[in-house]
Design an enzyme around this catalytic site. Sequence first.
Site, short mmCIF file in Angstrom:
data_model
loop_
_atom_site.label_atom_id
_atom_site.label_comp_id
_atom_site.label_asym_id
_atom_site.label_seq_id
_atom_site.Cartn_x
_atom_site.Cartn_y
_atom_site.Cartn_z
N GLU A 115 27.03 7.53 7.25
CA GLU A 115 26.08 8.38 7.58
C GLU A 115 26.32 9.92 7.26
O GLU A 115 25.88 10.79 6.69
CB GLU A 115 25.24 8.27 8.98
CG GLU A 115 24.35 7.20 8.77
CD GLU A 115 25.09 5.56 9.31
OE1 GLU A 115 26.15 5.71 9.45
OE2 GLU A 115 24.32 4.70 9.33
N HIS B 181 18.62 1.59 19.46
CA HIS B 181 17.90 1.84 18.44
C HIS B 181 16.50 2.45 18.98
O HIS B 181 15.38 2.01 18.11
CB HIS B 181 17.77 0.48 17.81
CG HIS B 181 18.79 -0.05 16.97
ND1 HIS B 181 20.08 -0.28 17.20
CD2 HIS B 181 18.76 -0.20 15.65
CE1 HIS B 181 20.94 -0.47 16.24
NE2 HIS B 181 20.15 -0.43 15.05
#
Lengths: 326, 354
Positions: free
Chosen positions: A60, A129
């Site tokens: 990322e 998440h």
Amino acid sequence: MAELMYWQGILRAHDEEMARDPLVFAMGEDIGVAGGTYKATSGLFAKYGEQRVIDTPISENSYTGIGVGAAMVGARPIVEIMSVNFAWLAMDQLMNNAAKIHYMSGGRIRCPFVMRVPGGTAHQLGAQHSARMEKVFMGISGLRVVTPATPRDAYGLLKSAVRSDDPVVIIEHESMYNLKGEVPDEEFFTPLEGVEIMRPGKDVSIFAYNISVHWALDAAKKLASEYGIDAEVIDLRALKPLDRAGIAASVCKTHHAIIVEEDEAPVGVGSEVMAIINEECFFDLDAAPVRVHALDIPIPYNHRLEKAAIPNAGDVIAAVRKMFGR
Amino acid sequence: MDRLQMRAMLWDMLRARAFEEAAAQGYAQGQIAGFLHLYPGEEAVAVGVLHAAEPGDYVVSTYREHVHALVRGIPAREIMAELQGKITGISKGMGGSMHLFDASRRFLGGYAIVGETFPIALGAAYAVAYRRLPEAVICFFGDGAVNQGTFHESLNMAALWKLPILFICENNHYQIGTEIHRHSAVTEVYKRACGYGIPAEKVDGMDVLAVHAAARKALERVRSGDGPQFLELETYRYRGHSMADPASYRPNVELNAYQANDPIAAAIHEAESAYPSPEAMAAAGADCISHFSDHCCQEGHLDEAEITRLRQEVQTEVDDAVRFAQQSAEPDMQDAWSIFHHNRRYEVLMETAQ
């Protein structure tokens, strides 16, 4: 006017912008061959090829930086982070580079970089998440942060973000990709600044953004029919910069303010909006503003606890009723 | 390589040394503040590599980037003014020593966070490859940066997508104050690039001709579409990590090694310096500038008189840069706001875009 789902709005914006400008490209994990976790880039790989719809490794920070570097030399990248929770890994590139290069270069280098991130609590995805990060992004000078509540704005905000010469973070929501709504057939651009009044009202201003706009609208309907309270629902939409004038105009009219956010309260959208209300309309207030927010706890996995941790329309109604003593 | 090229390289090495020494002086006198990372000792790296580059190439540097900027063509005046935080600086006083940028010379900046430059360089390289341009991106970094995750993430993607990028590791053996054997399990940095299938080699970074030859060859391969290339250039910085660092961590053993081939090593021992002074290093013969100027003289390209002239010339340029910076105005808050908001007003942005 066609009815589109949220993801279809995002897809249409990608498609139109990529067709218009060959310098627009998209990158992220599984966005190409797989079409994106939420289908928001589906079909683009076949249409535009692997050089413009790039499946990245799970790196990322580096692929966010690739987007920044490409933007610095004139490309218009749209970087998707699969979940906002993974954006923590990309914070160096986002905070130290995307947000600051334009300024540090004395205005010599622009960074027209777009990051799309789904955030929010969906269905039992667990603490890692389910987080929201808008409070982090909106605290960074140099970024623009917007968040669509409807398919129309999912389309229109991405269109504007791609055209903007500033770095823009777009916060979507994992639970809204299948939300349906009307999107005009002709091309349009949702402004990257300013609030939108979703439901005009005279008694109380309910400020919301992203998914909480829907909670606020549901609450407003019931407040009107059952309690005779006429609520104005404002979609903040742009979290950075926040629209001080738009916020103040509504509060000066209703003299009451509620802020609804999916996030925990500390250092958040609600505290920032409250500060603005305090600074801009202190003497217009008939009651102290109130925040409706998540519990200050990592989101629990258990489904009952997960629901209990984040607010809903009922919490908004309760807060308004308490404010009005009805 | 002809005489003119050799002269140009020596000229750049001398002006680099003179510039940095003037910066050190400015720091000592309080004209420059913040972190100031100086380059003396490493000149052969910047000069050798950048003399092999084309004007169309992009350069991504670190916080030790004054010399990269200078050799790339940013005027000494504008760099010195930036170091002093003046409005005439290359970043208008908003960047400082660690953040020099110049779009027109394709200098994509100095960065203050170790390792965050790899992705930036990859992004520029991606945009170049995407537009099928015959350009390359040169990414400078130190030996300390190779233990960041971005190094590995970026090497993987650069190789995977065959990006036109030349990685230049300026291995000066120190990650701030920690010696390479204490910060890296594999101390031959180029071997890590081999792990990603990137052609890599180690070159003497004190020898400007060797650096130049290796960089030219590597850039040719980049331009011919062979994908990323990697050079590890072994070098040495004479000063501490920054002006705030006295470099007291460097052992005498190392000094001795640098002095091994030195005919006047004894003189340095007598000085009992904690680390080698520039003069001592120059005298030791390990110094890239004295090494190269000796070479130029031996080959008959230059003579002592001309080298003296060059030294005077660069000193004049640097003195002028310092004067210019000192006489320049400071930016005011209005400048900061207008730079920050330049092109940021929504209406302007959208007008331009549409």
